[in-house]
Design a protein around this motif. Structure first.
Motif, short mmCIF file in Angstrom:
data_model
loop_
_atom_site.label_atom_id
_atom_site.label_comp_id
_atom_site.label_asym_id
_atom_site.label_seq_id
_atom_site.Cartn_x
_atom_site.Cartn_y
_atom_site.Cartn_z
N UNK A 191 0.85 -1.19 0.00
CA UNK A 191 0.00 0.00 0.00
C UNK A 191 0.88 1.24 0.00
N UNK A 192 0.68 2.12 -0.96
CA UNK A 192 1.48 3.34 -1.06
C UNK A 192 0.84 4.46 -0.25
N UNK A 193 1.67 5.17 0.51
CA UNK A 193 1.22 6.34 1.25
C UNK A 193 2.19 7.49 0.97
N UNK A 194 1.65 8.69 0.77
CA UNK A 194 2.46 9.84 0.39
C UNK A 194 2.77 10.71 1.61
N UNK A 195 3.96 11.33 1.57
CA UNK A 195 4.44 12.09 2.72
C UNK A 195 3.52 13.24 3.11
N UNK A 196 2.84 13.83 2.12
CA UNK A 196 1.98 14.97 2.44
C UNK A 196 0.56 14.54 2.83
N UNK A 197 0.38 13.23 3.00
CA UNK A 197 -0.89 12.64 3.45
C UNK A 197 -2.03 12.78 2.44
N UNK A 198 -1.70 13.08 1.21
CA UNK A 198 -2.72 13.06 0.17
C UNK A 198 -3.20 11.62 -0.01
N UNK A 199 -4.51 11.38 -0.03
CA UNK A 199 -4.99 10.00 -0.23
C UNK A 199 -4.41 9.43 -1.52
N UNK A 200 -3.95 8.18 -1.51
CA UNK A 200 -3.30 7.61 -2.70
C UNK A 200 -4.18 7.62 -3.94
N UNK A 201 -5.47 7.35 -3.79
CA UNK A 201 -6.35 7.36 -4.97
C UNK A 201 -6.34 8.73 -5.64
N UNK A 202 -6.34 9.77 -4.83
CA UNK A 202 -6.34 11.13 -5.37
C UNK A 202 -5.01 11.46 -6.03
N UNK A 203 -3.89 11.06 -5.39
CA UNK A 203 -2.58 11.36 -5.94
C UNK A 203 -2.36 10.64 -7.28
N UNK A 243 -1.88 12.23 -11.08
CA UNK A 243 -0.80 11.84 -11.98
C UNK A 243 -1.33 11.44 -13.35
N UNK A 244 -2.44 10.73 -13.36
CA UNK A 244 -3.04 10.31 -14.64
C UNK A 244 -3.46 11.53 -15.45
N UNK A 261 -2.18 14.37 -15.49
CA UNK A 261 -1.01 15.09 -15.97
C UNK A 261 -0.15 14.25 -16.91
N UNK A 262 -0.62 13.03 -17.23
CA UNK A 262 0.16 12.16 -18.10
C UNK A 262 1.32 11.49 -17.40
N UNK A 263 1.31 11.44 -16.06
CA UNK A 263 2.41 10.87 -15.28
C UNK A 263 1.97 9.63 -14.51
N UNK A 264 0.79 9.10 -14.84
CA UNK A 264 0.25 7.98 -14.08
C UNK A 264 1.14 6.75 -14.11
N UNK A 265 1.55 6.33 -15.32
CA UNK A 265 2.38 5.12 -15.44
C UNK A 265 3.75 5.32 -14.81
N UNK A 266 4.28 6.54 -14.91
CA UNK A 266 5.58 6.82 -14.32
C UNK A 266 5.52 6.70 -12.79
N UNK A 267 4.45 7.20 -12.20
CA UNK A 267 4.30 7.10 -10.75
C UNK A 267 4.07 5.66 -10.32
N UNK A 268 3.27 4.93 -11.07
CA UNK A 268 3.04 3.52 -10.74
C UNK A 268 4.33 2.71 -10.84
N UNK A 269 5.12 2.97 -11.88
CA UNK A 269 6.38 2.25 -12.04
C UNK A 269 7.29 2.49 -10.84
N UNK A 270 7.33 3.72 -10.37
CA UNK A 270 8.18 4.05 -9.23
C UNK A 270 7.71 3.33 -7.97
N UNK A 271 6.41 3.35 -7.71
CA UNK A 271 5.90 2.75 -6.47
C UNK A 271 5.99 1.22 -6.52
N UNK A 291 0.12 -6.54 -5.53
CA UNK A 291 0.40 -5.21 -6.08
C UNK A 291 -0.83 -4.69 -6.81
N UNK A 292 -1.24 -3.47 -6.50
CA UNK A 292 -2.36 -2.84 -7.19
C UNK A 292 -1.85 -2.13 -8.43
#
Length: 206
Positions: free
Chosen positions: A86-98, A102-103, A105-115, A134-135
């Motif tokens: 389960x991914x959690x972000x430092x600024x406490x933004x809910x992961x679904x929203x983050x 990203x999607x 902004x065209x960065x969805x796959x890049x963020x998923x690849x990193x996590x 893995x989700x």
């Protein structure tokens, strides 16, 4: 922040953008407030988009997220059989929203690849007999990045694929899932309120 369909947008992305903009306006007015989006403030809208992109870039470039591993326990004997990442972000933004930001902004796959990559590496500290869930989104499955990231997972992997793919993409997803199954991976389907049983049948048939 409130945005109304169809006055303030006819897509999920547009409505969320305008609701976010109204939310920032409400925060500037003090606590316990709300605002309904008012069309016409293009400068503020662009500022909101740039703020989203900055936060996504920071999450990517500075790894501003952490992985939590939720144990999955056998009801028969209480043994841990797997963990779900389960991914959690430092600024406490809910992961679904983050991820949704990203999607947009065209960065969805890049963020998923990193996590997903971080999850694989972090899971090496877990008992090797336990599987790892893995989700992943259909878009990420279609991106072709999974085989390389999962080349050496060190354990059984179960991919939970979110059911939000269009009919046109189902054939491509089925082919990729079939190839992943041949490599020894498993999958499950995450159901939402608009889930289609046909999606499951297509995957099973593949």
């Amino acid at each position: 922040g409130i945005a109304l369909y169809p006055d303030h947008g006819t897509t999920v992305e547009g409505l969320m953008l305008h609701a976010d903009l109204a939310m920032y306006q409400a925060k500037e007015s003090g606590r316990n407030n709300y605002r309904i989006y008012t069309a016409g403030d293009r400068e503020a809208e662009m500022g909101t988009r740039l703020n989203w992109e900055r936060r996504i870039r920071e999450a990517l470039d500075e790894s501003r997220f952490v992985l939590h591993f939720q144990p999955i326990v056998s009801l028969a004997d209480g043994a841990i059989v797997a963990y779900e990442a389960l991914t959690r972000f430092d600024d406490r933004t809910p992961p679904d929203r983050r991820f949704a930001e990203a999607v947009r902004l065209g960065l969805g796959c890049e963020l998923e690849a990193a996590t997903v990559g971080v999850a694989i590496e972090a899971s090496r500290a877990l008992p090797s007999a336990a599987g790892l869930g893995l989700n992943v989104s259909p878009e990420f499955v279609l991106s072709g990045r999974l085989p390389a990231i999962l080349a050496d997972p060190g354990r059984q992997i179960v991919l939970e694929i979110t059911e939000r793919a269009s009919i046109e993409k189902m054939g491509d997803i089925t082919n990729i899932v079939r190839d992943l199954r041949l490599l020894g991976f498993f999958y499950s389907v995450g159901f939402g309120p608009s889930a289609r049983i046909s999606f499951v049948r297509r995957l099973a048939a593949g």
